[in-house]
Motif scaffolding. Sequence first.
Motif, PDB file in Angstrom:
ATOM      1  N   ALA A  36       0.806  -1.190   0.030  1.00 24.22           N
ATOM      2  CA  ALA A  36      -0.069   0.045   0.078  1.00 24.22           C
ATOM      3  C   ALA A  36       0.831   1.224  -0.014  1.00 24.22           C
ATOM      4  CB  ALA A  36      -0.861   0.025   1.073  1.00 24.22           C
ATOM      5  N   VAL A  37       1.866   1.265   0.641  1.00 26.24           N
ATOM      6  CA  VAL A  37       2.724   2.353   0.599  1.00 26.24           C
ATOM      7  C   VAL A  37       3.248   2.528  -0.528  1.00 26.24           C
ATOM      8  CG1 VAL A  37       4.963   3.109   1.727  1.00 26.24           C
ATOM      9  CG2 VAL A  37       3.388   2.202   3.274  1.00 26.24           C
ATOM     10  N   ALA A  38       3.887   1.451  -1.268  1.00 23.15           N
ATOM     11  CA  ALA A  38       4.441   1.548  -2.534  1.00 23.15           C
ATOM     12  C   ALA A  38       3.553   2.370  -3.550  1.00 23.15           C
ATOM     13  CB  ALA A  38       4.968   0.303  -2.977  1.00 23.15           C
ATOM     14  N   GLU A  39       2.383   1.958  -3.315  1.00 21.02           N
ATOM     15  CA  GLU A  39       1.253   2.517  -4.128  1.00 21.02           C
ATOM     16  C   GLU A  39       0.765   4.051  -3.852  1.00 21.02           C
ATOM     17  OE1 GLU A  39      -0.184   0.945  -7.126  1.00 21.02           O
ATOM     18  OE2 GLU A  39       1.541  -0.436  -6.573  1.00 21.02           O
ATOM     19  N   GLY A  40       1.486   4.647  -2.726  1.00 23.41           N
ATOM     20  CA  GLY A  40       1.393   5.985  -2.455  1.00 23.41           C
ATOM     21  C   GLY A  40       0.511   6.232  -1.282  1.00 23.41           C
TER      22      GLY A  40
END
Length: 340
Positions: free
Chosen positions: A21-25
């Motif tokens: 989720a963090v990699a997706e922003g």
Amino acid sequence: MIAATGATAAAGIVKGFLDYAVAEGADRTGLLAASGLAGMDLSDQDARVPLEAYKALIEAACAASGDGALPIRYSLGTKLEEVSIVGLIVHSSASMAESMVQLNRYAKLMVELDIMNGAERYSVNPENGQIWIVDNRPDPNSFPALTETAFARFIGEFRRSFPKADFALEMEVSYPAPPHAAAYEELYRVPVRFGASRNAIRIEPRWLEVEWEETSRYVFGIFASRADQLLEALSRDGSVRAQVEARLMAILHEGDISMDRMAADLGMSRQTLYRRLKEEGATFGGVHDALRQRMACDYLSARKVSVNQTAYLVGFSEPSSFVRAFRRWTGQTPSDFRAA
């Protein structure tokens, strides 16, 4: 550190989703705050966190990204062996039939649902020439993302390993169509029926006959040994029934195991064991019998051992006694069950 009681999830599974989720922003600090988790809660892949915290994390990530299908994308796009030892065991199994046996045995290392009460999470059901994998989780509509991610794992793992072969053919889910329903057929690439009576995926029947290439029984044994240690640790913190099952699993082949012996092994009196099992709606004899049945069906479904060998593995000294018990359990003989 947050206390993990009741239904739990492995920290590796939760951290994998958080990182995705963090990699997706998404904002890591905000997601952790919404879930009530701290970074140290996720530092050990095999640690446990409350399932409710995982649910809150998923809800916060979907809201922050505006993408309700985020859990599906995560499970399709990440390798199970990178977030759980269960993935390593499944990938080192000799066939899909064996991998299903091992998945049921170790599923609680990913998500432990105390409401399962010892029942198998997944079953492989032949129906009118079709093969369905059914998720038997009770009350699935309270957390649809668990169904979404479970089926995405099945499909994603096969898609990576066999990109040119069909695996899933259609899907049924028991909950109403969510706002992100349009993403289902795009991501799963199969027809989906919402509001069904169960949660299941239909697969190509031939997969149950295929044996994987280049699997190592030595490697499998190493992974399974570690997973058994984790199961034992988990059972110590779980229900008395789970503790009894974990102990029985190791000595099932010995045959008739007395309640006195089990109580001694668990460090309690016979009366205390009886009372605590009764509080959980169980009896020692019932737990023993149900475990014998479940393991016998697992061994026979995998088709790796004979009927006589199965009888020994689940603690019957005479094959005839095993046949009678199996008929009582299933209405079939072991040979008919194995051939089905």
